[in-house]
Write a protein that holds these residues in place. Sequence first.
Motif, PDB file in Angstrom:
ATOM      1  N   THR A 238     111.851  29.735  -2.283  1.00  0.00           N
ATOM      2  CA  THR A 238     111.145  28.797  -1.410  1.00  0.00           C
ATOM      3  C   THR A 238     110.656  29.524  -0.177  1.00  0.00           C
ATOM      4  O   THR A 238     111.391  30.314   0.427  1.00  0.00           O
ATOM      5  CB  THR A 238     112.065  27.646  -0.996  1.00  0.00           C
ATOM      6  N   GLY A 239     109.413  29.225   0.211  1.00  0.00           N
ATOM      7  CA  GLY A 239     108.871  29.830   1.406  1.00  0.00           C
ATOM      8  C   GLY A 239     108.819  28.857   2.555  1.00  0.00           C
ATOM      9  O   GLY A 239     109.548  27.865   2.588  1.00  0.00           O
ATOM     10  N   PHE A 245     108.349  28.403  -5.571  1.00  0.00           N
ATOM     11  CA  PHE A 245     107.631  29.381  -6.374  1.00  0.00           C
ATOM     12  C   PHE A 245     108.542  29.786  -7.523  1.00  0.00           C
ATOM     13  O   PHE A 245     109.709  30.141  -7.324  1.00  0.00           O
ATOM     14  CB  PHE A 245     107.268  30.616  -5.538  1.00  0.00           C
ATOM     15  N   THR A 246     107.994  29.716  -8.734  1.00  0.00           N
ATOM     16  CA  THR A 246     108.738  30.092  -9.922  1.00  0.00           C
ATOM     17  C   THR A 246     107.751  30.367 -11.043  1.00  0.00           C
ATOM     18  O   THR A 246     106.535  30.238 -10.862  1.00  0.00           O
ATOM     19  CB  THR A 246     109.725  28.979 -10.324  1.00  0.00           C
ATOM     20  N   ARG A 247     108.290  30.750 -12.182  1.00  0.00           N
ATOM     21  CA  ARG A 247     107.420  31.015 -13.317  1.00  0.00           C
ATOM     22  C   ARG A 247     106.754  29.718 -13.791  1.00  0.00           C
ATOM     23  O   ARG A 247     107.309  28.624 -13.636  1.00  0.00           O
ATOM     24  CB  ARG A 247     108.219  31.637 -14.454  1.00  0.00           C
ATOM     25  N   LEU A 288     123.142  23.045 -12.744  1.00  0.00           N
ATOM     26  CA  LEU A 288     123.804  23.589 -11.569  1.00  0.00           C
ATOM     27  C   LEU A 288     122.744  24.223 -10.684  1.00  0.00           C
ATOM     28  O   LEU A 288     121.948  25.053 -11.154  1.00  0.00           O
ATOM     29  CB  LEU A 288     124.851  24.631 -11.957  1.00  0.00           C
ATOM     30  N   LEU A 289     122.712  23.836  -9.421  1.00  0.00           N
ATOM     31  CA  LEU A 289     121.749  24.381  -8.461  1.00  0.00           C
ATOM     32  C   LEU A 289     122.499  25.357  -7.564  1.00  0.00           C
ATOM     33  O   LEU A 289     123.146  24.963  -6.594  1.00  0.00           O
ATOM     34  CB  LEU A 289     121.118  23.249  -7.643  1.00  0.00           C
ATOM     35  N   VAL A 290     122.421  26.642  -7.922  1.00  0.00           N
ATOM     36  CA  VAL A 290     123.127  27.683  -7.172  1.00  0.00           C
ATOM     37  C   VAL A 290     122.158  28.240  -6.145  1.00  0.00           C
ATOM     38  O   VAL A 290     121.035  28.657  -6.482  1.00  0.00           O
ATOM     39  CB  VAL A 290     123.640  28.790  -8.113  1.00  0.00           C
ATOM     40  N   HIS A 291     122.582  28.285  -4.889  1.00  0.00           N
ATOM     41  CA  HIS A 291     121.650  28.549  -3.782  1.00  0.00           C
ATOM     42  C   HIS A 291     122.198  29.656  -2.886  1.00  0.00           C
ATOM     43  O   HIS A 291     123.409  29.770  -2.666  1.00  0.00           O
ATOM     44  CB  HIS A 291     121.473  27.245  -2.982  1.00  0.00           C
ATOM     45  N   THR A 292     121.282  30.483  -2.359  1.00  0.00           N
ATOM     46  CA  THR A 292     121.639  31.457  -1.333  1.00  0.00           C
ATOM     47  C   THR A 292     120.462  31.567  -0.369  1.00  0.00           C
ATOM     48  O   THR A 292     119.298  31.647  -0.797  1.00  0.00           O
ATOM     49  CB  THR A 292     121.984  32.826  -1.938  1.00  0.00           C
ATOM     50  N   PRO A 293     120.701  31.538   0.933  1.00  0.00           N
ATOM     51  CA  PRO A 293     119.594  31.592   1.896  1.00  0.00           C
ATOM     52  C   PRO A 293     119.109  33.035   2.124  1.00  0.00           C
ATOM     53  O   PRO A 293     119.880  33.991   2.041  1.00  0.00           O
ATOM     54  CB  PRO A 293     120.210  31.005   3.154  1.00  0.00           C
ATOM     55  N   LEU A 294     117.807  33.171   2.399  1.00  0.00           N
ATOM     56  CA  LEU A 294     117.195  34.433   2.829  1.00  0.00           C
ATOM     57  C   LEU A 294     116.814  34.254   4.294  1.00  0.00           C
ATOM     58  O   LEU A 294     115.662  33.975   4.643  1.00  0.00           O
ATOM     59  CB  LEU A 294     115.986  34.768   1.960  1.00  0.00           C
ATOM     60  N   SER A 300     114.643  30.727   0.855  1.00  0.00           N
ATOM     61  CA  SER A 300     115.864  30.498   0.087  1.00  0.00           C
ATOM     62  C   SER A 300     115.626  30.937  -1.343  1.00  0.00           C
ATOM     63  O   SER A 300     114.524  30.805  -1.876  1.00  0.00           O
ATOM     64  CB  SER A 300     116.268  29.020   0.115  1.00  0.00           C
ATOM     65  N   LEU A 301     116.706  31.415  -1.954  1.00  0.00           N
ATOM     66  CA  LEU A 301     116.670  31.808  -3.356  1.00  0.00           C
ATOM     67  C   LEU A 301     117.574  30.842  -4.122  1.00  0.00           C
ATOM     68  O   LEU A 301     118.710  30.600  -3.718  1.00  0.00           O
ATOM     69  CB  LEU A 301     117.152  33.244  -3.521  1.00  0.00           C
ATOM     70  N   LEU A 302     117.037  30.316  -5.215  1.00  0.00           N
ATOM     71  CA  LEU A 302     117.735  29.263  -5.936  1.00  0.00           C
ATOM     72  C   LEU A 302     117.706  29.560  -7.425  1.00  0.00           C
ATOM     73  O   LEU A 302     116.672  29.952  -7.958  1.00  0.00           O
ATOM     74  CB  LEU A 302     117.065  27.909  -5.655  1.00  0.00           C
ATOM     75  N   ASN A 303     118.852  29.348  -8.080  1.00  0.00           N
ATOM     76  CA  ASN A 303     118.932  29.520  -9.527  1.00  0.00           C
ATOM     77  C   ASN A 303     119.353  28.188 -10.143  1.00  0.00           C
ATOM     78  O   ASN A 303     120.425  27.662  -9.841  1.00  0.00           O
ATOM     79  CB  ASN A 303     119.933  30.610  -9.893  1.00  0.00           C
TER      80      ASN A 303
END
Length: 631
Positions: A238-239, A245-247, A288-294, A300-303
């Motif tokens: 996410t910006g 943004f993803t595939r 499961l929404l696994v998240h880590t901030p940039l 943010s980066l999200l899987n």
Amino acid sequence: MHKRTGALWSSFSYWWGRRSLQSRLVAAYIFIILGPCLLVSFYSYRAINNTYVRDAVDKNSYLLQMEKTHILNQIEAMERAAQMAYSDKVIRNYLLNESDPSLGELIDFNTTTFVNLNRIQFNNPNIEHLRLYSRSKEVHEIWPIIFREERVSMEPWYQQALKLQGQELWSFQKNDPDPMQRYTGQAPEGQPKVSLLREISIPAGHHVGMIQVDMLLSRFTPKTYTDVRDNQSQMFITGDGLQLFTRADNSFEEDNPKLNIAITERLRQYAETGEWDVHYKENGNSFLLVHTPLTQIGASLLNVVSMENVMKDISHTRNLIIGLNIGFIVLVTAIAYVLNAFILKNLRRLTETMKRVRRGEAYTGISIRGGGEVGELAHHFSKLMNTINTLVAQAVNKEALSKEAELRTLHNQIDAHFLYNTLENIKMLAEIENQRGISDALTSLGGMMRYNFKWSGEYVKLRDEIRHIENYIEVMNIRFEHPITLELSIAPSYLELEVLKMSLQPIVENSVKHAWSAGAEELQDRSIRIQISEADGEILIAIRDNGFGLSPERLTELHTSIYAKEEPGMAASGSAAGGYRGGGIGLRNVHQRLQLFYGEAYGLEVKSQAGEWTTVFMTLPKVLLTGDRQI
């Protein structure tokens, strides 16, 4: 509702009560085992579920951290490229140039400084563009690095970068437009990128231009745009403005249109509260929404991880646990059934024996080996049957004795008729001779004899017993100079009371024989009073004489004789007369008969005042006789 529940419970209780002991024991075993099994299975299932989820979160968190490390390296490379361009004085002077440079200056700049700029991008192949924008309209544009600022002044990021006054601005864009606009009328290729933008301000507050370092997101975060398609996970970045943004292909967004909104809302909540909910469910699909901030670039980066395979594993484990529980319960039930059948075998034998006895078959005994409750029950059942057989034999013997007694009574009645006839003849002679006293005495004696010989049962009406006592007193008064007076204080309603035959007469006889045994010549007023009262449903009959009474010591001896338990030889040791001065056998016999027919709570009690009176109290239950029926 309450009545219906009560009726259902009553029906179940009735049905349950009709089951066999073995069935109820097996059901109890199943219930006892089922509870702990369900409890253990429930907590085991929850623990396994939590373990699977935790493992999935840990695995994807590790993947996110690896991707985050790669992104941080790319950020560092872009910052380093921007810093190298920003710190080159020759570049700054070229961008500040307000006049048209000479040909030599252009050649020198192109052969040295511009080559160094190209080398920066060459040394960092992941960087897509390194662009410098000049405010000056006189500067010569050198493609693809140096451009006039007017080409990008309308871009959204331009004004944002100016406001930061030399600080870095990270901007995510869905396309990579060409500032030269060489392909006018043709839509730019959809290649999302991230840009590092920084204002060139030398000296401070004096705007010179803008630095732009671009990197395609496919290189900036390769796992987000990887060509290796994974149906179980999808990474997002996410910006600014919470853009996702993803595939584009094989995305979870196709089947779950609300996924983007949910991610955006959770990112906004995370920015406000710092809390993140890892679980998400849509259209029956769990994620499961696994998240880590940039933090460095405000992104943010999200899987997003599909739980489909995990749920299949959990479901398989759950089915395995249920199968094991069912198998365990079936095995325990079978073992319990076999063991109960072995344990209850003796109980069934005892039950069958009881059924045969109930059908009237002869009891021949039962032999059960071993102890325990069943063995003890069989032992007591054998004792009970032996006792019943003994009682039956005694009843048969008693019946035979009764028949014999009836025959003897019939024979005595034949003799009694002869006596009655003889007494009637004597009575007629006395009346002819005008001897009224003798005639009355014979009438009383005949009544006594009829009362004694007519023994049709143990119980008589009180009026019959009183009439017998009156006859007895009249007969006995023949021998006394001063007759005994019989006083009756009895309400008419009590004359229908049930009493034992010959229960009052022995007491009156004791008074007649012993109350005035000493000094009777001097005592002219001799009386016996019979009084009846009622209390708490019980009848109290008091028979009182005005004789010489009993001393305390003699009264104690009399009580001992009355209340003593009958033992062999006791009758022989008592007085033959059976009165107050004897052993009290007559009173004891009446007392024992009362307790035998009415119970231990009833009987006789003697009270006396020496020199004045003696009273015998008889207690018995209130029973009225109407014909042959008890009321």
